[in-house]
Design a protein around this motif. Sequence first.
Motif, PDB file in Angstrom:
ATOM      1  N   LEU A  20       0.847  -1.194   0.000  1.00 15.03           N
ATOM      2  CA  LEU A  20       0.000   0.000   0.000  1.00 15.03           C
ATOM      3  C   LEU A  20       0.882   1.244   0.000  1.00 15.03           C
ATOM      4  O   LEU A  20       1.951   1.258   0.625  1.00 15.03           O
ATOM      5  CB  LEU A  20      -0.900   0.046   1.232  1.00 15.03           C
ATOM      6  N   ARG A  21       0.419   2.283  -0.644  1.00 17.32           N
ATOM      7  CA  ARG A  21       1.123   3.572  -0.625  1.00 17.32           C
ATOM      8  C   ARG A  21       0.492   4.444   0.454  1.00 17.32           C
ATOM      9  O   ARG A  21      -0.705   4.753   0.395  1.00 17.32           O
ATOM     10  CB  ARG A  21       1.018   4.265  -1.994  1.00 17.32           C
ATOM     11  N   PHE A  22       1.276   4.810   1.457  1.00 18.63           N
ATOM     12  CA  PHE A  22       0.814   5.648   2.557  1.00 18.63           C
ATOM     13  C   PHE A  22       1.302   7.072   2.358  1.00 18.63           C
ATOM     14  O   PHE A  22       2.461   7.291   1.994  1.00 18.63           O
ATOM     15  CB  PHE A  22       1.335   5.127   3.904  1.00 18.63           C
ATOM     16  N   MET A  23       0.438   8.030   2.607  1.00 21.89           N
ATOM     17  CA  MET A  23       0.808   9.436   2.612  1.00 21.89           C
ATOM     18  C   MET A  23       1.225   9.783   4.041  1.00 21.89           C
ATOM     19  O   MET A  23       0.527   9.450   5.001  1.00 21.89           O
ATOM     20  CB  MET A  23      -0.382  10.307   2.200  1.00 21.89           C
ATOM     21  N   THR A  24       2.367  10.429   4.181  1.00 19.89           N
ATOM     22  CA  THR A  24       2.828  10.845   5.506  1.00 19.89           C
ATOM     23  C   THR A  24       1.940  11.984   5.993  1.00 19.89           C
ATOM     24  O   THR A  24       1.824  13.007   5.334  1.00 19.89           O
ATOM     25  CB  THR A  24       4.293  11.303   5.449  1.00 19.89           C
ATOM     26  N   ILE A  25       1.294  11.787   7.138  1.00 16.83           N
ATOM     27  CA  ILE A  25       0.461  12.847   7.696  1.00 16.83           C
ATOM     28  C   ILE A  25       1.130  13.522   8.890  1.00 16.83           C
ATOM     29  O   ILE A  25       0.754  14.620   9.271  1.00 16.83           O
ATOM     30  CB  ILE A  25      -0.950  12.351   8.066  1.00 16.83           C
ATOM     31  N   ARG A  26       2.150  12.850   9.484  1.00 17.56           N
ATOM     32  CA  ARG A  26       2.900  13.450  10.580  1.00 17.56           C
ATOM     33  C   ARG A  26       4.263  12.776  10.643  1.00 17.56           C
ATOM     34  O   ARG A  26       4.361  11.560  10.581  1.00 17.56           O
ATOM     35  CB  ARG A  26       2.178  13.251  11.908  1.00 17.56           C
ATOM     36  N   LEU A  27       5.303  13.578  10.754  1.00 16.60           N
ATOM     37  CA  LEU A  27       6.662  13.067  10.926  1.00 16.60           C
ATOM     38  C   LEU A  27       7.405  14.049  11.804  1.00 16.60           C
ATOM     39  O   LEU A  27       7.599  15.211  11.435  1.00 16.60           O
ATOM     40  CB  LEU A  27       7.378  12.925   9.586  1.00 16.60           C
ATOM     41  N   ILE A  28       7.785  13.569  12.982  1.00 21.04           N
ATOM     42  CA  ILE A  28       8.513  14.422  13.913  1.00 21.04           C
ATOM     43  C   ILE A  28       9.267  13.547  14.907  1.00 21.04           C
ATOM     44  O   ILE A  28       8.727  12.556  15.404  1.00 21.04           O
ATOM     45  CB  ILE A  28       7.557  15.393  14.650  1.00 21.04           C
ATOM     46  N   ASP A  29      10.516  13.877  15.151  1.00 20.96           N
ATOM     47  CA  ASP A  29      11.324  13.213  16.171  1.00 20.96           C
ATOM     48  C   ASP A  29      11.289  11.689  16.110  1.00 20.96           C
ATOM     49  O   ASP A  29      11.045  11.028  17.114  1.00 20.96           O
ATOM     50  CB  ASP A  29      10.897  13.676  17.566  1.00 20.96           C
ATOM     51  N   GLY A  61       1.055   7.532   8.871  1.00 20.11           N
ATOM     52  CA  GLY A  61       0.661   7.567   7.473  1.00 20.11           C
ATOM     53  C   GLY A  61      -0.741   7.043   7.274  1.00 20.11           C
ATOM     54  O   GLY A  61      -1.253   6.279   8.098  1.00 20.11           O
ATOM     55  N   ARG A  62      -1.359   7.485   6.172  1.00 18.51           N
ATOM     56  CA  ARG A  62      -2.724   7.047   5.814  1.00 18.51           C
ATOM     57  C   ARG A  62      -2.732   6.580   4.370  1.00 18.51           C
ATOM     58  O   ARG A  62      -2.050   7.141   3.513  1.00 18.51           O
ATOM     59  CB  ARG A  62      -3.730   8.185   5.928  1.00 18.51           C
ATOM     60  N   SER A  63      -3.548   5.561   4.132  1.00 16.67           N
ATOM     61  CA  SER A  63      -3.804   5.063   2.788  1.00 16.67           C
ATOM     62  C   SER A  63      -5.275   4.664   2.760  1.00 16.67           C
ATOM     63  O   SER A  63      -5.628   3.579   3.222  1.00 16.67           O
ATOM     64  CB  SER A  63      -2.912   3.865   2.475  1.00 16.67           C
ATOM     65  N   GLY A  64      -6.129   5.569   2.296  1.00 21.81           N
ATOM     66  CA  GLY A  64      -7.571   5.304   2.365  1.00 21.81           C
ATOM     67  C   GLY A  64      -7.992   5.179   3.812  1.00 21.81           C
ATOM     68  O   GLY A  64      -7.709   6.050   4.635  1.00 21.81           O
ATOM     69  N   GLN A  65      -8.627   4.064   4.174  1.00 21.55           N
ATOM     70  CA  GLN A  65      -9.026   3.819   5.563  1.00 21.55           C
ATOM     71  C   GLN A  65      -7.917   3.174   6.390  1.00 21.55           C
ATOM     72  O   GLN A  65      -8.063   2.992   7.592  1.00 21.55           O
ATOM     73  CB  GLN A  65     -10.268   2.922   5.597  1.00 21.55           C
ATOM     74  N   SER A  66      -6.815   2.809   5.747  1.00 31.09           N
ATOM     75  CA  SER A  66      -5.700   2.177   6.452  1.00 31.09           C
ATOM     76  C   SER A  66      -4.802   3.239   7.072  1.00 31.09           C
ATOM     77  O   SER A  66      -4.643   4.330   6.537  1.00 31.09           O
ATOM     78  CB  SER A  66      -4.873   1.330   5.474  1.00 31.09           C
ATOM     79  N   SER A  67      -4.227   2.906   8.222  1.00 27.96           N
ATOM     80  CA  SER A  67      -3.301   3.819   8.892  1.00 27.96           C
ATOM     81  C   SER A  67      -2.127   3.029   9.442  1.00 27.96           C
ATOM     82  O   SER A  67      -2.248   1.842   9.737  1.00 27.96           O
ATOM     83  CB  SER A  67      -4.007   4.593  10.007  1.00 27.96           C
TER      84      SER A  67
END
Length: 155
Positions: free
Chosen positions: A87-96, A101-107
Amino acid sequence: RIPAAVELSYSFSNSHPNTHASMSWQSWVDNMLAYPGVNIAAIYGVDGSVWAKSPSCNPNPAEVTALIAGLGKSSAGEFTGFNFQGLRFMTIRLIDGEIDGRSGQSSLSAMKSSQCVVIGGYIDPADGSAPETAGSQKVNFAVAKVKEALANAGY
């Protein structure tokens, strides 16, 4: 390489990750799966070696290596997405050293400590039967609890 045992409120196994002391690496993964909304979980060494994983967690090694490398980035702008289990996940938060990441309903959440990376996620079933308990906040919470305990133990 599986790390040596430590004393905590739990004992870790210092042999193969599937051998059980009172609390093995596999037990940490199993405990993450007990959180509502988590259906895959794993602990990897920072070198990408598998310490323990759920049967449903089967990324290819290149996906794990890329995700671990992404944890070293400083912002979601530097690491906009990643693949995991195809699955291709979009990074929604990256820190420290933490990424969500989210991919549709998957996280998926991954958090790095000094010696390991804790990964937990919810992979949406193909039939769309996602329970109401699924969600990135629940996944993040489960991963954070395990990562915090391992980091406090020196891992």
